[in-house]
Design a protein around this motif. Sequence first.
Motif, PDB file in Angstrom:
ATOM      1  N   ALA A   1       0.829  -1.207   0.000  1.00 37.14           N
ATOM      2  CA  ALA A   1       0.000   0.000   0.000  1.00 37.14           C
ATOM      3  C   ALA A   1       0.858   1.249   0.000  1.00 37.14           C
ATOM      4  O   ALA A   1       0.602   2.208  -0.746  1.00 37.14           O
ATOM      5  CB  ALA A   1      -0.920  -0.015   1.223  1.00 37.14           C
ATOM      6  N   LEU A   2       1.917   1.259   0.818  1.00 39.51           N
ATOM      7  CA  LEU A   2       2.778   2.434   0.895  1.00 39.51           C
ATOM      8  C   LEU A   2       3.463   2.711  -0.431  1.00 39.51           C
ATOM      9  O   LEU A   2       3.566   3.863  -0.874  1.00 39.51           O
ATOM     10  CB  LEU A   2       3.819   2.243   1.991  1.00 39.51           C
ATOM     11  CG  LEU A   2       3.276   2.160   3.426  1.00 39.51           C
ATOM     12  CD1 LEU A   2       4.403   1.813   4.393  1.00 39.51           C
ATOM     13  CD2 LEU A   2       2.612   3.463   3.824  1.00 39.51           C
TER      14      LEU A   2
ATOM     15  N   HIS B   1       2.801   8.307   6.342  1.00 38.73           N
ATOM     16  CA  HIS B   1       3.865   8.526   5.360  1.00 38.73           C
ATOM     17  C   HIS B   1       3.472   9.569   4.315  1.00 38.73           C
ATOM     18  O   HIS B   1       4.337  10.287   3.786  1.00 38.73           O
ATOM     19  CB  HIS B   1       4.214   7.218   4.638  1.00 38.73           C
ATOM     20  CG  HIS B   1       5.033   6.273   5.451  1.00 38.73           C
ATOM     21  ND1 HIS B   1       4.497   5.506   6.466  1.00 38.73           N
ATOM     22  CD2 HIS B   1       6.362   5.982   5.417  1.00 38.73           C
ATOM     23  CE1 HIS B   1       5.465   4.767   7.003  1.00 38.73           C
ATOM     24  NE2 HIS B   1       6.596   5.044   6.397  1.00 38.73           N
ATOM     25  N   HIS B   2       2.189   9.636   3.994  1.00 42.03           N
ATOM     26  CA  HIS B   2       1.701  10.530   2.934  1.00 42.03           C
ATOM     27  C   HIS B   2       0.469  11.264   3.447  1.00 42.03           C
ATOM     28  O   HIS B   2      -0.675  10.883   3.140  1.00 42.03           O
ATOM     29  CB  HIS B   2       1.372   9.736   1.673  1.00 42.03           C
ATOM     30  CG  HIS B   2       2.493   8.894   1.174  1.00 42.03           C
ATOM     31  ND1 HIS B   2       3.603   9.413   0.551  1.00 42.03           N
ATOM     32  CD2 HIS B   2       2.681   7.547   1.211  1.00 42.03           C
ATOM     33  CE1 HIS B   2       4.427   8.440   0.226  1.00 42.03           C
ATOM     34  NE2 HIS B   2       3.898   7.292   0.616  1.00 42.03           N
TER      35      HIS B   2
ATOM     36  N   VAL C   1       0.700   3.758  -3.199  1.00 47.20           N
ATOM     37  CA  VAL C   1       0.198   5.103  -2.924  1.00 47.20           C
ATOM     38  C   VAL C   1       1.295   6.142  -3.141  1.00 47.20           C
ATOM     39  O   VAL C   1       1.069   7.198  -3.753  1.00 47.20           O
ATOM     40  CB  VAL C   1      -0.347   5.179  -1.484  1.00 47.20           C
ATOM     41  CG1 VAL C   1      -0.565   6.640  -1.068  1.00 47.20           C
ATOM     42  CG2 VAL C   1      -1.654   4.405  -1.369  1.00 47.20           C
TER      43      VAL C   1
ATOM     44  N   ALA D   1      -7.759   8.624   3.318  1.00 44.91           N
ATOM     45  CA  ALA D   1      -7.908   7.188   3.557  1.00 44.91           C
ATOM     46  C   ALA D   1      -9.328   6.852   3.982  1.00 44.91           C
ATOM     47  O   ALA D   1      -9.995   7.627   4.674  1.00 44.91           O
ATOM     48  CB  ALA D   1      -6.924   6.730   4.622  1.00 44.91           C
TER      49      ALA D   1
ATOM     50  N   GLU E   1      -0.923   3.705   8.357  1.00 44.80           N
ATOM     51  CA  GLU E   1       0.446   3.741   7.871  1.00 44.80           C
ATOM     52  C   GLU E   1       0.571   4.635   6.649  1.00 44.80           C
ATOM     53  O   GLU E   1       1.532   5.403   6.502  1.00 44.80           O
ATOM     54  CB  GLU E   1       0.928   2.323   7.521  1.00 44.80           C
ATOM     55  CG  GLU E   1       1.083   1.398   8.723  1.00 44.80           C
ATOM     56  CD  GLU E   1      -0.156   0.547   8.918  1.00 44.80           C
ATOM     57  OE1 GLU E   1      -1.280   1.024   8.611  1.00 44.80           O
ATOM     58  OE2 GLU E   1      -0.006  -0.591   9.389  1.00 44.80           O
ATOM     59  N   VAL E   2      -0.405   4.553   5.762  1.00 35.66           N
ATOM     60  CA  VAL E   2      -0.368   5.362   4.544  1.00 35.66           C
ATOM     61  C   VAL E   2      -0.391   6.846   4.875  1.00 35.66           C
ATOM     62  O   VAL E   2       0.433   7.636   4.371  1.00 35.66           O
ATOM     63  CB  VAL E   2      -1.545   4.989   3.621  1.00 35.66           C
ATOM     64  CG1 VAL E   2      -1.731   6.042   2.532  1.00 35.66           C
ATOM     65  CG2 VAL E   2      -1.309   3.626   2.979  1.00 35.66           C
TER      66      VAL E   2
ATOM     67  N   TYR F   1      -7.014   6.348  -0.632  1.00 36.61           N
ATOM     68  CA  TYR F   1      -6.607   4.986  -0.298  1.00 36.61           C
ATOM     69  C   TYR F   1      -7.742   4.267   0.418  1.00 36.61           C
ATOM     70  O   TYR F   1      -8.389   4.823   1.318  1.00 36.61           O
ATOM     71  CB  TYR F   1      -5.369   4.985   0.606  1.00 36.61           C
ATOM     72  CG  TYR F   1      -5.067   3.599   1.124  1.00 36.61           C
ATOM     73  CD1 TYR F   1      -4.500   2.641   0.289  1.00 36.61           C
ATOM     74  CD2 TYR F   1      -5.409   3.231   2.429  1.00 36.61           C
ATOM     75  CE1 TYR F   1      -4.268   1.348   0.732  1.00 36.61           C
ATOM     76  CE2 TYR F   1      -5.168   1.946   2.883  1.00 36.61           C
ATOM     77  CZ  TYR F   1      -4.612   1.002   2.040  1.00 36.61           C
ATOM     78  OH  TYR F   1      -4.400  -0.278   2.478  1.00 36.61           O
TER      79      TYR F   1
END
Length: 480
Positions: A244-245, A272-273, A248, A278, A268-269, A261
Motif C-alpha cells: 500500500a505504501l 507517510h503521505h 500510494v 484514507a 500507515e499510509v 486509499y
Amino acid sequence: MRAYYTPEQIRNAEAPLLNSLPDGVLMRRAAYGLATVVAAELRARTGGVAGRRVTILVGTGDNGGDGLWAGAFLRRRGVSVSVLLLDPARAHAEGLEALRSSGGRVVTQCGPADIVIDAIVGISGRGPLRPDAAAVVAQITAPIVSVDVPSGVDAETGAAPGPAVTADVTVTFGARKPVHVLAVPRCGRVELIDIGLTLPASAMASFEPADVGQIWPIPTASDDKYSQGVVGILAGSATFPGAALLCVGAAVAATSGMVRYVGSAGAEVVSHHPEVVAAPDLDAAGRVQSWVVGPGFGTDEPSAETVRRVLESDLPVIVDADALTILAGNAQWVTGRTAPTLMTPHAGEFARLTGSDPGPDRVGAVRDLAARWGVTVLLKGRATIIADADGTTFVSDAGGSAASTAGSGDVLSGILGALLASGMAPSTAAACGAKVHALAAARAAHGPGREFAAPVSASPLCASISDAIRTVRSLTDGSR
C-alpha cells in the motif's frame, strides 16, 4: 516515437527499390553504410582505420553479401580484411568477387581481429546458430558488429532458442526491427542506415523519453486537484502493508491530482503521505476517476468481492498482483467491460491468466490475451510489452535490470493509476509509466553523479519518480 517493422514489411518495402534500381545497388548502399559504421568503430576503439584488422563471418544469401561488399569498401580504406566462409558453395558470388578484387583474403579460421563482422544469418533466419558457426562464434574475443540482426536471434520475436551472437553493435538497414527493442542485450548499440525505403504503418513502437515528457500531465493555470485526476488505491493487507505504501507513494509522485486509499493500512499510509485521503472500505471511498486494485491485496473471498465490485464500475481500472490471481478464474468480470481495463502481469501471472507462459513470442502472446479479453495488457520484463485489444503495440526497454526488485510492480501500478485518472489512454499511460518507472530505477541505482550503480530496492525507486519526470520533461521543446 521510434517505430519497428517486421521482416515481411521490410521485404515488401524493398521490392519496389529492387525492381527500379540496377542490380546490386541496394545491397551496395547498405554495405557502404555498414562499412562506415565499422570504420567509425575501429577509430573509436583503436585510434585509426588503416592497418586495422577485420574478420567477416559470412553465411549464405544477402546478409553474407552485405558483409562481403562492406569488406571490399573497408579494403579501400586500408583495412586488412579476412573472410571466413561458413558455406563456401553458397556464398554471395558478386560480393565475394568484389572482396577478392579489393585484396581481401578468404581464410579457414577466425584469427586475431580488431573487429569481427557477423554476416552469418539475416532477418529471414530462424533458429539457433548451426554447430560449426556456433563453434566459431564461441571463440571470438574481439568486438562484434552484426549485420541487421545478431545471428541466431529471431528478428521478429527477439528470442534466442540456442547458440547466438551477442553483438556490441548491430547495423540495420531501412528501419529498426522488433528484435532491436525486444533483445537489446543481444543487439548492443543499434545503428540505422537509411537505404531509401518507403515504409507502411509500423508493427510496434516505443516512446522516447522526450515523447513521454511532452505528454506527462502537468497542472495548468485552470487546473485544480479534481480536474487533474483522483485515483483510488486498493492495495495492501495485514500481511503486506508495504504494498500500500509503495503503490500510494508512486501515485502521489506521478501527478498533482488527488489520491484516495482504501484498505487496512490507512494509518500507515497517512503517516507517510498525509496528503492522501484514507477510507476503511469501498463504500466510504468517495469519488475517484480510476482504480488500482491488487498489490498485496490478498486473494480471499472479501478481496475477490472487492475486485468484482471495482470491475463493475464504469471507471478505468488497473488490475495487478493478487487481483490478477483472482481474475484468472473470473475472466467474465472484464471481458464485457466498456471502461478501460489495464492488466499488468509478470510472466508467472500471465501463465495463471492464460494457462501457459508467454513463450518466445511475447508480443504475439500479449496481443492475443488483449484481443481475447478486450483489455490492455502490460507484460512486465526488461522489454515491457504493451498491447491494446485492437493490436496497437508498444515496447519499452528498461535499459537495465535496476527495477527487478520486490515491490517494483506496486510502484508501477501507482504510477499507471494516476495517469489513467488524468484521462490518458491505457496503452499510452502504460508506455509512459513504464518509461518513467525504468528511469526512476536507474536514477535510484546510480545516485547523483555517480559512475557506478548499486542494488536498489523499491523505496528509493519510488522516491526517484519526481526526478525521472523532471528528466523526461527537460528533453521536450519547452512548449509545455
